[in-house]
Design an enzyme around this catalytic site. Structure first.
Site, PDB file in Angstrom:
ATOM      1  N   GLY A 148       0.627  -1.045   0.110  1.00 47.22           N
ATOM      2  CA  GLY A 148      -0.026   0.106  -0.012  1.00 47.22           C
ATOM      3  C   GLY A 148       0.950   1.516   0.138  1.00 47.22           C
ATOM      4  CG  ASP A 191       5.863  -0.529  -7.580  1.00 47.82           C
ATOM      5  OD1 ASP A 191       6.839  -0.598  -8.621  1.00 47.82           O
ATOM      6  OD2 ASP A 191       6.114  -0.845  -6.284  1.00 47.82           O
ATOM      7  CE  LYS A 249       7.732  -3.697  -9.539  1.00 47.61           C
ATOM      8  NZ  LYS A 249       8.251  -3.654  -8.373  1.00 47.61           N
TER       9      LYS A 249
END
Length: 196
Positions: free
Chosen positions: A51, A112, A152
């Site tokens: 988170g 991510d 990513k």
């Protein structure tokens, strides 16, 4: 003990500033350079657990806008806000996509997510590429015109092919490796600015 096991400067800084993980500084750098997040924005955070990116987005929005986060794993227990909706589930799941779509369209899609790594570079790159492809699909479906995107990717994956695809969707698309990435890490980020 390799450098992944001992808390480095970024990990210690993250914990002291109330973030669940060091990855927050990568987003902070990306945001500083490309202006991913602004007050009032609706943000979609893919692969959000534990988170850190969600917390950074919430702090940047500062009581305005909304963050929708999705992960197969739960968020850290102190990651909560009335400006946050969290869906626990698989990004590939149609139901999850439907729920995310209902809360959109978004000003920013951030991702991510990383595959479960095996240590086999080829397998890990393939897993990463699959996630990048999925994140681009979400961005294409759910971003407002003018919206921004970051994802990513493990280097050596299909980086150039993805950038080419992103240039069809965004006015600007480029690779960017934040300083907060570990030196031995082969992860980098693809950034799409200003959805057409």
């Amino acid at each position: 003990m390799n450098s992944y096991e001992k808390p480095d400067f970024w990990s210690r800084k993250a914990f002291s500033e109330g973030y669940p993980a060091r990855s927050v500084y990568k987003l902070q750098e990306i945001d500083k350079k490309f202006g991913m997040l602004k007050k009032g924005f609706k943000v979609l955070d893919l692969g959000a657990a534990p988170g850190s990116w969600t917390v950074f987005a919430l702090r940047t929005l500062d009581g305005t806008g909304h963050v929708t986060s999705i992960d197969i794993n739960p968020l850290a227990k102190d990651v909560k806000s009335e400006h946050l909706t969290f869906f626990q589930g698989d990004l590939y799941d149609k139901e999850i996509r439907k729920k995310a779509l209902e809360l959109g369209p978004y000003d920013s899609v951030i991702c991510d997510a990383a595959p479960k790594t095996t240590g086999n570079k080829v397998v890990d790159q393939a897993g990463s590429s699959g996630l990048v492809e999925l994140a681009i699909f979400y961005a294409e479906q759910m971003l407002k015109p003018g919206g921004n995107f970051v994802v990513k990717i493990f280097q050596g994956g299909d980086q150039q092919a993805f950038l080419k695809k992103m240039r069809e969707i965004f006015v600007q698309a480029k690779g960017f490796k934040p300083e907060a990435c570990r030196t031995e890490s082969f992860e980098t980020y693809l950034v799409g600015i200003n959805k057409k």
